[in-house]
Design a protein around this motif. Structure first.
Motif, PDB file in Angstrom:
ATOM      1  N   GLY A  26      37.887 -88.980  -3.076  1.00  0.00           N
ATOM      2  CA  GLY A  26      38.956 -88.013  -3.226  1.00  0.00           C
ATOM      3  C   GLY A  26      39.903 -88.381  -4.344  1.00  0.00           C
ATOM      4  N   GLY A  27      39.507 -89.367  -5.146  1.00  0.00           N
ATOM      5  CA  GLY A  27      40.314 -89.787  -6.290  1.00  0.00           C
ATOM      6  C   GLY A  27      39.752 -89.259  -7.592  1.00  0.00           C
ATOM      7  N   LYS A  28      40.428 -89.597  -8.676  1.00  0.00           N
ATOM      8  CA  LYS A  28      40.039 -89.081  -9.992  1.00  0.00           C
ATOM      9  C   LYS A  28      38.705 -89.646 -10.465  1.00  0.00           C
ATOM     10  N   ASP A  29      38.413 -90.920 -10.142  1.00  0.00           N
ATOM     11  CA  ASP A  29      37.190 -91.551 -10.635  1.00  0.00           C
ATOM     12  C   ASP A  29      35.943 -90.891 -10.063  1.00  0.00           C
ATOM     13  N   SER A  30      35.921 -90.697  -8.748  1.00  0.00           N
ATOM     14  CA  SER A  30      34.722 -90.123  -8.135  1.00  0.00           C
ATOM     15  C   SER A  30      34.553 -88.662  -8.530  1.00  0.00           C
ATOM     16  N   THR A  31      35.657 -87.943  -8.764  1.00  0.00           N
ATOM     17  CA  THR A  31      35.548 -86.572  -9.256  1.00  0.00           C
ATOM     18  C   THR A  31      34.916 -86.557 -10.637  1.00  0.00           C
ATOM     19  N   ALA A  32      35.338 -87.490 -11.492  1.00  0.00           N
ATOM     20  CA  ALA A  32      34.764 -87.585 -12.843  1.00  0.00           C
ATOM     21  C   ALA A  32      33.279 -87.927 -12.782  1.00  0.00           C
ATOM     22  N   GLN A  33      32.890 -88.788 -11.838  1.00  0.00           N
ATOM     23  CA  GLN A  33      31.472 -89.135 -11.698  1.00  0.00           C
ATOM     24  C   GLN A  33      30.634 -87.894 -11.387  1.00  0.00           C
ATOM     25  N   VAL A  34      31.112 -87.085 -10.444  1.00  0.00           N
ATOM     26  CA  VAL A  34      30.367 -85.891 -10.060  1.00  0.00           C
ATOM     27  C   VAL A  34      30.242 -84.942 -11.250  1.00  0.00           C
ATOM     28  N   LEU A  35      31.338 -84.719 -11.953  1.00  0.00           N
ATOM     29  CA  LEU A  35      31.298 -83.837 -13.115  1.00  0.00           C
ATOM     30  C   LEU A  35      30.320 -84.350 -14.174  1.00  0.00           C
ATOM     31  N   LYS A  36      30.281 -85.667 -14.348  1.00  0.00           N
ATOM     32  CA  LYS A  36      29.396 -86.251 -15.362  1.00  0.00           C
ATOM     33  C   LYS A  36      27.929 -86.072 -14.998  1.00  0.00           C
ATOM     34  N   VAL A  37      27.545 -86.336 -13.748  1.00  0.00           N
ATOM     35  CA  VAL A  37      26.128 -86.203 -13.394  1.00  0.00           C
ATOM     36  C   VAL A  37      25.698 -84.740 -13.427  1.00  0.00           C
ATOM     37  N   LEU A  38      26.629 -83.829 -13.134  1.00  0.00           N
ATOM     38  CA  LEU A  38      26.287 -82.409 -13.228  1.00  0.00           C
ATOM     39  C   LEU A  38      26.030 -82.016 -14.681  1.00  0.00           C
ATOM     40  N   GLU A  39      26.707 -82.680 -15.620  1.00  0.00           N
ATOM     41  CA  GLU A  39      26.443 -82.436 -17.039  1.00  0.00           C
ATOM     42  C   GLU A  39      25.005 -82.809 -17.395  1.00  0.00           C
ATOM     43  N   PHE A  40      24.443 -83.774 -16.673  1.00  0.00           N
ATOM     44  CA  PHE A  40      23.076 -84.210 -16.909  1.00  0.00           C
ATOM     45  C   PHE A  40      22.083 -83.433 -16.035  1.00  0.00           C
ATOM     46  N   ASP A  41      22.542 -82.355 -15.409  1.00  0.00           N
ATOM     47  CA  ASP A  41      21.696 -81.505 -14.560  1.00  0.00           C
ATOM     48  C   ASP A  41      21.087 -82.269 -13.390  1.00  0.00           C
ATOM     49  N   LEU A  42      21.841 -83.206 -12.838  1.00  0.00           N
ATOM     50  CA  LEU A  42      21.371 -83.964 -11.684  1.00  0.00           C
ATOM     51  C   LEU A  42      21.916 -83.344 -10.405  1.00  0.00           C
ATOM     52  N   ASN A  43      21.214 -83.588  -9.317  1.00  0.00           N
ATOM     53  CA  ASN A  43      21.609 -83.066  -8.009  1.00  0.00           C
ATOM     54  C   ASN A  43      22.029 -84.242  -7.129  1.00  0.00           C
ATOM     55  N   PRO A  44      23.340 -84.524  -7.026  1.00  0.00           N
ATOM     56  CA  PRO A  44      23.778 -85.685  -6.254  1.00  0.00           C
ATOM     57  C   PRO A  44      24.047 -85.362  -4.787  1.00  0.00           C
TER      58      PRO A  44
ATOM     59  N   HIS B 220      18.639 -91.569   3.781  1.00  0.00           N
ATOM     60  CA  HIS B 220      18.154 -90.343   3.140  1.00  0.00           C
ATOM     61  C   HIS B 220      17.099 -90.621   2.063  1.00  0.00           C
ATOM     62  N   GLU B 221      16.714 -91.895   1.928  1.00  0.00           N
ATOM     63  CA  GLU B 221      15.666 -92.301   0.988  1.00  0.00           C
ATOM     64  C   GLU B 221      16.003 -91.881  -0.451  1.00  0.00           C
TER      65      GLU B 221
ATOM     66  N   THR C  81      13.132 -87.223  -4.090  1.00  0.00           N
ATOM     67  CA  THR C  81      13.703 -86.595  -2.908  1.00  0.00           C
ATOM     68  C   THR C  81      14.503 -85.373  -3.346  1.00  0.00           C
ATOM     69  N   ARG C  82      15.149 -84.758  -2.389  1.00  0.00           N
ATOM     70  CA  ARG C  82      15.996 -83.610  -2.713  1.00  0.00           C
ATOM     71  C   ARG C  82      17.097 -83.997  -3.688  1.00  0.00           C
ATOM     72  N   TRP C  83      17.597 -85.247  -3.548  1.00  0.00           N
ATOM     73  CA  TRP C  83      18.735 -85.679  -4.361  1.00  0.00           C
ATOM     74  C   TRP C  83      18.313 -86.703  -5.403  1.00  0.00           C
ATOM     75  N   ASP C  84      18.899 -86.594  -6.586  1.00  0.00           N
ATOM     76  CA  ASP C  84      18.607 -87.542  -7.664  1.00  0.00           C
ATOM     77  C   ASP C  84      19.365 -88.849  -7.478  1.00  0.00           C
ATOM     78  N   CYS C  85      20.501 -88.790  -6.819  1.00  0.00           N
ATOM     79  CA  CYS C  85      21.332 -89.982  -6.677  1.00  0.00           C
ATOM     80  C   CYS C  85      22.373 -89.750  -5.583  1.00  0.00           C
ATOM     81  N   ILE C  86      23.003 -90.830  -5.180  1.00  0.00           N
ATOM     82  CA  ILE C  86      24.155 -90.775  -4.278  1.00  0.00           C
ATOM     83  C   ILE C  86      25.388 -91.174  -5.072  1.00  0.00           C
ATOM     84  N   ILE C  87      26.483 -90.438  -4.865  1.00  0.00           N
ATOM     85  CA  ILE C  87      27.757 -90.795  -5.487  1.00  0.00           C
ATOM     86  C   ILE C  87      28.774 -91.045  -4.377  1.00  0.00           C
TER      87      ILE C  87
END
Length: 235
Positions: free
Chosen positions: A77-95, A166-167, A67-73
């Motif tokens: 608005g906390g530190k953990d979910s921000t870190a998750q987004v930064l990490k998947v972007l390091e892997f060139d994923l589109n969340p 969103h499949e 699909t358009r997105w590789d995953c859902i995160i």
């Protein structure tokens, strides 16, 4: 015959002082809790192997249903979910980032969400009916002592419902709370959060959504966002 009341003592971890009243928390013979022991074991984790397993998981899910997105995160608005987004972007994923709103998000939390959006990701926010939420808050406080019961349930059901809508076949959660805060050994080493996990550890506190229908005028349709999708929808 006079029965002597059994005395129950409150125990605290000798390292972090977590109390024995924390559900599912175990202590070893040295008086150290499972959460501390899990933390101590982290240096022995093969993080390179974990990264390889992560990449393989993403590949497998993308192959099943690209699909358009590789995953859902799920993001709060906390530190953990921000870190998750930064990490998947390091892997060139589109969340696709999904928020289940709270009753009163702080200014810092809202600013953090805006920061996440500025990272260059798609973002969806679910805001459940506030009238229904207030009724569920009341029931949660009166029945299980948790006024935030609907919030604790929604963070585990709304992202899954978004994934179905969103499949998107993969959801990346921030942590296994049974490892982070101490829980049964088998649950602490798992890496899949599914319906069974929600019902046992996801904040239901023994109160099922199906038990609430008819209470305070609430009907089945009011609980859609607080209900895990059916197995047929998840297939």
């Amino acid at each position: 015959m006079v029965r002597t009341p059994r005395t129950t003592f409150l125990k605290y971890c000798r390292s972090c002082v977590l109390p024995s009243t924390k559900p599912d928390l175990a202590f070893d013979q040295e008086g150290i809790c499972a959460a501390c022991r899990n933390f101590e074991a982290r240096p022995s984790i093969d993080w390179e192997l974990r990264a390889q397993e992560f990449v393989e998981t993403v590949k497998q899910s993308s192959a099943k249903n690209p699909t358009r997105w590789d995953c859902i995160i799920p993001v709060s608005g906390g530190k953990d979910s921000t870190a998750q987004v930064l990490k998947v972007l390091e892997f060139d994923l589109n969340p696709l980032c999904v928020t289940s709103t709270t009753c009163d998000l702080s200014d810092i939390g809202r600013a953090n969400i805006e920061n996440i959006k500025d990272l260059g990701v798609d973002y969806v926010e679910y805001s459940p009916n506030k009238v229904v939420r207030r009724k569920l808050n009341r029931i949660g406080l009166e029945e299980v002592g948790d006024i935030s019961w609907p919030e604790h349930v929604g963070i585990f059901t709304i992202p899954v419902r978004a994934a179905v809508a969103h499949e998107v076949p993969l959801i990346i959660w921030g942590e296994n709370s049974q490892n982070e805060y101490g829980g049964p050994a088998l649950a602490a080493t798992g890496n899949v959060l599914d319906r069974r996990w929600l019902e046992e550890f996801g904040g239901l506190l023994g109160m099922r959504v199906s038990d609430l229908q008819g209470r305070l005028g609430l009907s089945e349709k009011d609980f859609e966002l607080y209900s895990y999708p059916t197995d047929e929808r998840l297939a």
